[in-house]
Design an enzyme around this catalytic site. Structure first.
Site, PDB file in Angstrom:
ATOM      1  NE  ARG A 103      -4.906  -7.117  -6.361  1.00 19.47           N
ATOM      2  CZ  ARG A 103      -3.572  -7.190  -6.452  1.00 19.47           C
ATOM      3  NH1 ARG A 103      -2.980  -7.200  -7.628  1.00 19.47           N
ATOM      4  NH2 ARG A 103      -2.825  -7.247  -5.367  1.00 19.47           N
ATOM      5  NE  ARG A 172      -0.708  -8.627 -12.015  1.00 20.18           N
ATOM      6  CZ  ARG A 172      -0.198  -8.559 -10.784  1.00 20.18           C
ATOM      7  NH1 ARG A 172      -0.650  -7.654  -9.932  1.00 20.18           N
ATOM      8  NH2 ARG A 172       0.749  -9.385 -10.390  1.00 20.18           N
ATOM      9  CE  LYS A 245       3.392  -7.832  -9.396  1.00 19.53           C
ATOM     10  NZ  LYS A 245       3.333  -7.197  -8.057  1.00 19.53           N
ATOM     11  CE  LYS A 247       1.327  -3.890 -10.729  1.00 14.67           C
ATOM     12  NZ  LYS A 247       1.657  -3.390  -9.379  1.00 14.67           N
ATOM     13  CB  CYS A 472       0.481  -1.102   1.001  1.00 20.57           C
ATOM     14  SG  CYS A 472       1.498  -1.725   2.352  1.00 20.57           S
ATOM     15  CB  CYS A 478       0.500  -8.264   2.889  1.00 17.22           C
ATOM     16  SG  CYS A 478       1.801  -8.342   1.654  1.00 17.22           S
ATOM     17  CB  CYS A 517       7.552  -5.022   2.548  1.00 17.75           C
ATOM     18  SG  CYS A 517       6.861  -5.425   0.933  1.00 17.75           S
ATOM     19  CB  CYS A 521       1.461  -2.239  -2.675  1.00 13.49           C
ATOM     20  SG  CYS A 521       2.195  -3.861  -2.977  1.00 13.49           S
TER      21      CYS A 521
HETATM   22 FE1  SRM Z   1       1.199  -4.896  -4.744  1.00  9.69          FE
HETATM   23  C1  SRM Z   1       2.529  -7.917  -4.121  1.00  9.69           C
HETATM   24  C2  SRM Z   1      -1.242  -5.539  -2.577  1.00  9.69           C
HETATM   25  C3  SRM Z   1      -0.463  -2.250  -5.960  1.00  9.69           C
HETATM   26  C4  SRM Z   1       4.109  -3.772  -6.192  1.00  9.69           C
HETATM   27  N1  SRM Z   1       0.747  -6.510  -3.615  1.00  9.69           N
HETATM   28  C5  SRM Z   1       1.438  -7.684  -3.550  1.00  9.69           C
HETATM   29  C6  SRM Z   1       0.651  -8.714  -2.733  1.00  9.69           C
HETATM   30  C7  SRM Z   1      -0.193  -9.524  -3.670  1.00  9.69           C
HETATM   31  C8  SRM Z   1       1.484  -9.585  -1.784  1.00  9.69           C
HETATM   32  C9  SRM Z   1       1.979 -10.907  -2.271  1.00  9.69           C
HETATM   33  O1  SRM Z   1       2.581 -10.991  -3.356  1.00  9.69           O
HETATM   34  O2  SRM Z   1       1.803 -11.874  -1.525  1.00  9.69           O
HETATM   35  C10 SRM Z   1      -0.203  -7.766  -1.857  1.00  9.69           C
HETATM   36  C11 SRM Z   1      -1.534  -8.312  -1.336  1.00  9.69           C
HETATM   37  C12 SRM Z   1      -1.695  -7.927   0.110  1.00  9.69           C
HETATM   38  C13 SRM Z   1      -3.028  -8.197   0.673  1.00  9.69           C
HETATM   39  O3  SRM Z   1      -3.109  -8.895   1.716  1.00  9.69           O
HETATM   40  O4  SRM Z   1      -4.021  -7.715   0.141  1.00  9.69           O
HETATM   41  C14 SRM Z   1      -0.265  -6.539  -2.737  1.00  9.69           C
HETATM   42  N2  SRM Z   1      -0.564  -4.139  -4.426  1.00  9.69           N
HETATM   43  C15 SRM Z   1      -1.395  -4.474  -3.409  1.00  9.69           C
HETATM   44  C16 SRM Z   1      -2.543  -3.489  -3.295  1.00  9.69           C
HETATM   45  C17 SRM Z   1      -3.854  -4.111  -2.834  1.00  9.69           C
HETATM   46  C18 SRM Z   1      -2.103  -2.378  -2.328  1.00  9.69           C
HETATM   47  C19 SRM Z   1      -3.172  -1.397  -1.911  1.00  9.69           C
HETATM   48  O5  SRM Z   1      -3.080  -1.016  -0.764  1.00  9.69           O
HETATM   49  O6  SRM Z   1      -4.007  -0.997  -2.696  1.00  9.69           O
HETATM   50  C20 SRM Z   1      -2.552  -2.917  -4.720  1.00  9.69           C
HETATM   51  C21 SRM Z   1      -3.424  -3.697  -5.663  1.00  9.69           C
HETATM   52  C22 SRM Z   1      -3.439  -3.058  -7.018  1.00  9.69           C
HETATM   53  C23 SRM Z   1      -4.412  -3.667  -7.976  1.00  9.69           C
HETATM   54  O7  SRM Z   1      -5.608  -3.476  -7.795  1.00  9.69           O
HETATM   55  O8  SRM Z   1      -3.981  -4.320  -8.929  1.00  9.69           O
HETATM   56  C24 SRM Z   1      -1.091  -3.102  -5.098  1.00  9.69           C
HETATM   57  N3  SRM Z   1       1.714  -3.334  -5.941  1.00  9.69           N
HETATM   58  C25 SRM Z   1       0.906  -2.284  -6.226  1.00  9.69           C
HETATM   59  C26 SRM Z   1       1.663  -1.213  -6.783  1.00  9.69           C
HETATM   60  C27 SRM Z   1       1.125   0.166  -7.197  1.00  9.69           C
HETATM   61  C28 SRM Z   1       0.731   0.229  -8.637  1.00  9.69           C
HETATM   62  O9  SRM Z   1       0.745  -0.776  -9.337  1.00  9.69           O
HETATM   63  O10 SRM Z   1       0.426   1.331  -9.082  1.00  9.69           O
HETATM   64  C29 SRM Z   1       2.982  -1.639  -6.841  1.00  9.69           C
HETATM   65  C30 SRM Z   1       4.198  -0.791  -7.293  1.00  9.69           C
HETATM   66  C31 SRM Z   1       4.294  -0.694  -8.770  1.00  9.69           C
HETATM   67  C32 SRM Z   1       4.981  -1.878  -9.327  1.00  9.69           C
HETATM   68  O11 SRM Z   1       4.310  -2.841  -9.677  1.00  9.69           O
HETATM   69  O12 SRM Z   1       6.226  -1.874  -9.403  1.00  9.69           O
HETATM   70  C33 SRM Z   1       2.999  -2.986  -6.316  1.00  9.69           C
HETATM   71  N4  SRM Z   1       3.038  -5.739  -5.162  1.00  9.69           N
HETATM   72  C34 SRM Z   1       4.100  -5.072  -5.711  1.00  9.69           C
HETATM   73  C35 SRM Z   1       5.234  -5.957  -5.711  1.00  9.69           C
HETATM   74  C36 SRM Z   1       6.655  -5.615  -6.246  1.00  9.69           C
HETATM   75  C37 SRM Z   1       6.742  -5.887  -7.706  1.00  9.69           C
HETATM   76  C38 SRM Z   1       8.137  -5.765  -8.227  1.00  9.69           C
HETATM   77  O13 SRM Z   1       8.292  -5.570  -9.429  1.00  9.69           O
HETATM   78  O14 SRM Z   1       9.089  -5.878  -7.470  1.00  9.69           O
HETATM   79  C39 SRM Z   1       4.808  -7.169  -5.115  1.00  9.69           C
HETATM   80  C40 SRM Z   1       5.657  -8.431  -4.886  1.00  9.69           C
HETATM   81  C41 SRM Z   1       5.840  -9.216  -6.125  1.00  9.69           C
HETATM   82  O15 SRM Z   1       5.227  -9.007  -7.170  1.00  9.69           O
HETATM   83  O16 SRM Z   1       6.663 -10.122  -6.049  1.00  9.69           O
HETATM   84  C42 SRM Z   1       3.437  -6.989  -4.778  1.00  9.69           C
HETATM   85 FE1  SF4 Z   2       2.369  -6.230   1.144  1.00 11.89          FE
HETATM   86 FE2  SF4 Z   2       4.641  -4.945   0.808  1.00 11.89          FE
HETATM   87 FE3  SF4 Z   2       2.646  -4.614  -0.928  1.00 11.89          FE
HETATM   88 FE4  SF4 Z   2       2.450  -3.584   1.467  1.00 11.89          FE
HETATM   89  S1  SF4 Z   2       3.990  -3.018  -0.037  1.00 11.89           S
HETATM   90  S2  SF4 Z   2       0.840  -4.788   0.421  1.00 11.89           S
HETATM   91  S3  SF4 Z   2       3.494  -5.055   2.711  1.00 11.89           S
HETATM   92  S4  SF4 Z   2       3.739  -6.478  -0.611  1.00 11.89           S
END
Ligand code: SRM
Ligand code: SF4
Length: 612
Positions: A103, A172, A245, A247, A472, A478, A517, A521
């Site tokens: 990323r 981030r 993390k 944000k 997502c 993922c 899930c 995201c």
């Molecule tokens: Fe996310 C984890 C993709 C925005 C909440 N997110 C992941 C991971 C890295 C999976 C992993 O941990 O193994 C995913 C990578 C999948 C892949 O194969 O690419 C992933 N997140 C994404 C992206 C690419 C989704 C998208 O379709 O665009 C976004 C990348 C953003 C960026 O450029 O930095 C992305 N993730 C978000 C958002 C939205 C936002 O930030 O506005 C959220 C919800 C807001 C938040 O943070 O609460 C989000 N991602 C998570 C979480 C849950 C965090 C939590 O507090 O519970 C995880 C899992 C974790 O961190 O344990 C996660």
């Molecule tokens: Fe992966 Fe769940 Fe984030 Fe979708 S919402 S990219 S399935 S961690």
């Protein structure tokens, strides 16, 4: 039940627990232990994010060891494998086809045409031939093998970008409304403030430079960076960085396109007569939940206070440091700032922040978000030029004809043509799409011609429904996905479009967001219709949030098979059509009627009792 702005646990209506995630989150530690999590141990021993990464990078194995896998996230990369390829080798771990997601930070989503072209080239030459525009305005590459990691990072650096802190327990990619409206000093100043803050909160360790940016032949540090001379390596983060993390986003009251309430830290610009008075500071937003852990919940950020522009860096640093010192380092499930605030109580948290800030916080200005613009379509910039918001479905830039999909299009090739021939400025939106900026009026036809020549629809030719949808990444990359998302949402929209048209709602804007899930995201918990992966092929539906992003939605139906989503959503829309008040949005309608009322109505409609 209602999920108020303050946030409270989601109740999952079904007693079925979600399917066990195929690969448990390796950075989890059971909540009961008071010991620091494995990730904390790895960070502590890492000497500012070095650990064994450099050694393991050249050890000949396809992947890294457990500690390095965690540390690597702070360097912007995740070790993954193609989960579909797993089946072919019958789950033998040693035979998993390991590759890396990388990323790249793009603060405020601002790029040049050359930078985006270079990112597309990197995807072709070192990745899986696609790039992914993310929900936080950055770029993801998938499928990079370990042997190419170092040259990939060097190419990102040569492209004047970085992957440092794109993931991991640090600040981030900071988001900001990307619209280039000239003569609007409010937007200009806000975007400049973001750049200052991104620089201020960037990690300062030299580890990134030592590991990735040395000359591959001689090992010499040919590429400068880091703070070699400073006595304190990480004056803001310290040696263990943050518990989780973190944000941040900036938004305007009239344009919350960055979903500011979903962030750990948010700044809403308060402006009058073209001048910024200051910023309302929000803290403790976050979406991710673990349905089986009642202690987890999505939360909108809380309004904490008001600061003048010169105090933005100071208040951000104070909040980051409070989270550094008081966030939970023994349980990653409850380590985000929202839980720190929940545990401390908002008033105690505010007092602690004021202590770190060194002065009291003024109360919030009444200004709040009241508009949302996705910036899609043609707009005047205010300097005689134009910008064009181009919808990229789910942010995936690829040539579908390469993957043999029916109805193929060559989006990647079309983008290359636009970037090379027209050389526009580029911005990534928080809706996984692109803005081409600094265009002449005559570029309008050229862009449409290029898109059409490659089988790509212009933004004007896609439905309102598709335009406001997001999915997502989910499968196959993922590791946390329990259901499909990016690969199935386009098909769901295909089947919904005629139904929406039949109901006469084709021009109504409502946000439809899908995730594979509950980690959320694509921010499905504060939109109009949230669809969240529950188990393979089944989803939980949420209703009653809204486009503005300032209200959490509510649980509507659980374990809905993918095949039923179209009729379930259609039934909700039929209810909306039948009973909405004038100008009421879908989210506001569902909120007013209540999800129970909508469910009863929709079920009767589905059963034919309402002439379905
Ligand atoms: Fe996310 C984890 C993709 C925005 C909440 N997110 C992941 C991971 C890295 C999976 C992993 O941990 O193994 C995913 C990578 C999948 C892949 O194969 O690419 C992933 N997140 C994404 C992206 C690419 C989704 C998208 O379709 O665009 C976004 C990348 C953003 C960026 O450029 O930095 C992305 N993730 C978000 C958002 C939205 C936002 O930030 O506005 C959220 C919800 C807001 C938040 O943070 O609460 C989000 N991602 C998570 C979480 C849950 C965090 C939590 O507090 O519970 C995880 C899992 C974790 O961190 O344990 C996660
Ligand atoms: Fe992966 Fe769940 Fe984030 Fe979708 S919402 S990219 S399935 S961690």
């Amino acid at each position: 039940m209602s999920l108020s702005r303050g946030g409270s646990p989601i109740l999952w209506a079904s007693s079925n627990e979600p399917q066990e995630i195929t690969e448990p989150m390796s950075d989890e530690t059971p909540a009961s232990t008071a010991k620091p999590t494995a990730v904390e141990v790895a960070k502590t021993a890492s000497n500012y994010l070095r650990g064994d990464i450099a050694k393991e990078l050249v050890d000949g194995a396809a992947g890294f060891g457990k500690g390095s896998i965690q540390l690597l996230k702070n360097h912007g990369t995740y070790q993954q494998d193609d989960r579909e390829a797993r089946k072919a080798v019958e789950g033998k771990k040693s035979e998993r086809q390991i590759s890396f997601m990388i990323r790249t930070c793009v603060p405020g989503g601002k790029l040049t045409a050359e930078q985006l072209l270079a990112a597309i080239d990197m995807g072709d030459e070192l990745g899986n031939g696609t790039i992914r525009l993310t929900t936080r305005q950055s770029i993801q590459h998938h499928g990079v093998v370990k042997g190419d990691l170092k040259s990939f990072m060097q190419r990102v650096h040569a492209n004047q970008l970085t992957t440092l802190a794109a993931c991991g327990d640090v600040e981030r990619n900071i988001m900001c409304c990307p619209a280039p409206i000239h003569g609007n000093s409010v937007r200009d100043e806000m975007q400049a403030k973001l750049d200052e803050l991104a620089k201020h909160l960037a990690p300062r360790t030299r580890a990134y430079y030592e590991i990735w940016l040395t000359d591959p032949e001689t090992g010499e540090k040919t590429l400068a960076g880091g703070n070699a001379k400073e006595a304190v390596v990480e004056p803001i983060y310290g040696p263990t960085y943050l518990p989780r993390k973190f944000k941040t986003a900036f938004a305007l009251p009239e344009d919350n396109c960055t979903d500011v309430y979903a962030n750990d830290l948010g700044f809403i610009v308060v402006h009058e007569h073209g001048k910024i008075l200051g910023y309302n500071v929000l803290a403790g937003g976050g979406m991710g939940v673990t349905p089986s852990a009642a202690k987890t919940f999505p939360a909108l950020a809380k309004r904490l206070g008001f600061v003048p522009p010169e105090d933005v860096l100071g208040i951000a640093e104070a909040i980051v440091k409070v989270q550094r010192d008081f966030g939970n380092r023994t349980d990653r499930k409850t380590a985000r700032l929202k839980y720190t605030i929940h545990t401390m109580g908002l008033e105690n948290f505010r007092k602690k922040v004021e202590e770190y800030f060194g002065k009291p916080l003024a109360p919030c200005h009444p200004a709040d978000v009241h508009g949302f613009d996705d910036h899609i379509g043609w707009h005047e910039q205010g300097d005689g030029k134009f910008f064009y918001g181009f919808n990229v479905e789910n942010g995936r830039v690829h040539d579908s004809v390469d993957s043999g999909q029916a109805g193929g299009f060559r989006l990647k090739t079309a983008l290359r043509r636009i970037l090379r021939d027209i050389k526009p400025g580029v911005r990534i939106t928080a809706h996984q799409s692109l803005l081409f900026t600094d265009l002449a009026a005559s570029d309008r036809d050229r862009i449409a011609e290029i898109l059409h020549a490659h089988g790509v629809k212009t933004s004007e030719e896609i439905s309102t429904l598709r335009r406001w949808s997001m999915a997502c990444v989910a499968l196959p990359t993922c590791g946390l996905a329990v259901a499909e998302s990016e690969r199935v949402l386009p098909g769901l929209i295909d089947s919904l479009e005629p139904e929406v048209a039949k109901l006469g709602l084709a021009n109504d804007a409502f946000t439809l967001r899908m995730t594979g899930c509950p980690n959320a995201c694509a921010r499905p918990y504060n939109c109009d219709i949230g669809i969240v992966g529950r188990t393979a092929g089944k989803y939980t539906m949420f209703l009653g949030g809204r486009l503005l992003g300032d209200r959490l939605n509510e649980h509507y139906k659980d374990v809905v098979p993918f095949e039923d989503l179209c009729r379930e959503i259609t039934a909700v829309l039929a209810c909306y059509k039948a009973e909405r008040q004038s100008k009421e949005t879908l989210g506001d309608f569902c909120h007013r009627k209540g999800v129970d009322g909508v469910r009863t109505w929709a079920d009767e409609w589905l059963a034919g009792a309402r002439g379905a």
